[in-house]
Scaffold this motif. Structure first.
Motif, PDB file in Angstrom:
ATOM      1  N   UNK A 129      15.597  14.052  86.003  1.00 20.35           N
ATOM      2  CA  UNK A 129      15.818  13.369  84.734  1.00 20.35           C
ATOM      3  C   UNK A 129      14.537  12.704  84.227  1.00 20.35           C
ATOM      4  N   UNK A 130      14.220  12.919  82.970  1.00 23.09           N
ATOM      5  CA  UNK A 130      13.054  12.287  82.367  1.00 23.09           C
ATOM      6  C   UNK A 130      11.775  13.077  82.533  1.00 23.09           C
ATOM      7  N   UNK A 131      11.813  14.138  83.324  1.00 23.16           N
ATOM      8  CA  UNK A 131      10.631  14.965  83.536  1.00 23.16           C
ATOM      9  C   UNK A 131      10.766  16.251  82.722  1.00 23.16           C
ATOM     10  N   UNK A 132       9.646  16.816  82.341  1.00 20.51           N
ATOM     11  CA  UNK A 132       9.630  18.049  81.555  1.00 20.51           C
ATOM     12  C   UNK A 132       9.173  19.194  82.455  1.00 20.51           C
ATOM     13  N   UNK A 133       9.949  20.281  82.427  1.00 21.85           N
ATOM     14  CA  UNK A 133       9.573  21.455  83.225  1.00 21.85           C
ATOM     15  C   UNK A 133       8.388  22.145  82.566  1.00 21.85           C
ATOM     16  N   UNK A 165       5.852  16.923  75.891  1.00 23.40           N
ATOM     17  CA  UNK A 165       6.862  15.895  76.127  1.00 23.40           C
ATOM     18  C   UNK A 165       6.940  15.103  74.824  1.00 23.40           C
ATOM     19  N   UNK A 166       7.949  15.373  74.023  1.00 22.50           N
ATOM     20  CA  UNK A 166       7.995  14.779  72.688  1.00 22.50           C
ATOM     21  C   UNK A 166       6.819  15.292  71.870  1.00 22.50           C
ATOM     22  N   UNK A 167       6.025  14.370  71.351  1.00 20.94           N
ATOM     23  CA  UNK A 167       4.856  14.746  70.539  1.00 20.94           C
ATOM     24  C   UNK A 167       3.584  14.875  71.369  1.00 20.94           C
ATOM     25  N   UNK A 168       3.711  14.764  72.673  1.00 22.39           N
ATOM     26  CA  UNK A 168       2.526  14.755  73.529  1.00 22.39           C
ATOM     27  C   UNK A 168       2.293  16.115  74.179  1.00 22.39           C
ATOM     28  N   UNK A 169       1.178  16.765  73.866  1.00 23.10           N
ATOM     29  CA  UNK A 169       0.854  18.007  74.568  1.00 23.10           C
ATOM     30  C   UNK A 169       0.246  17.665  75.928  1.00 23.10           C
TER      31      UNK A 169
END
Ligand code: FES
Length: 111
Positions: free
Chosen positions: A9-13, A30-34
């Motif tokens: 949870x909360x992590x991006x694959x 992650x959202x707007x963050x590359x």
């Protein structure tokens, strides 16, 4: 989104571990963050995929050992620390946590 995309949870694959071999880079958001994740001989490092000079995508640049060069104006960064190593960039690139779980690489914007 599959269950694999939600764990932990909360992590991006980012990708499967088999898709990030030594010397390779993968990019995710992650959202707007590359975020780019690089494999340095088995060490994984996650950094914001934005040059601190003019926000250009760092992952487009060539790897040179544990450094990456921005293709726009030639600034170099240490991939382990994020430190800017030469002009025209002076500020470090933000680092993010990275982990391996369930055969995949994960990261997150922890700000
Ligand atoms: S945008 Fe990277 S060195 Fe200028």
């Amino acid at each position: 989104m599959s269950a694999d995309d939600e764990f932990p949870l909360g992590w991006v694959r980012v990708c499967a571990t088999s898709e990030l071999l030594p010397g390779e880079i993968q990019v995710t958001w992650d959202g707007d963050t590359p975020i780019m994740v690089v494999n340095l001989d088995g060490e994984l490092h996650a950094l914001e995929d934005r040059c601190t000079h003019e926000d250009f995508e760092l992952s487009a640049g060539p790897l040179d050992g544990d450094q990456i060069e921005c293709t726009l104006h030639g600034a170099r960064f240490d991939l382990r620390s994020g430190e800017a190593l030469c002009a025209p960039a002076y500020a470090p690139v933000r680092k993010f946590p990275v982990r391996v779980a369930d055969g995949a690489v994960w990261t997150r914007d922890d700000r």
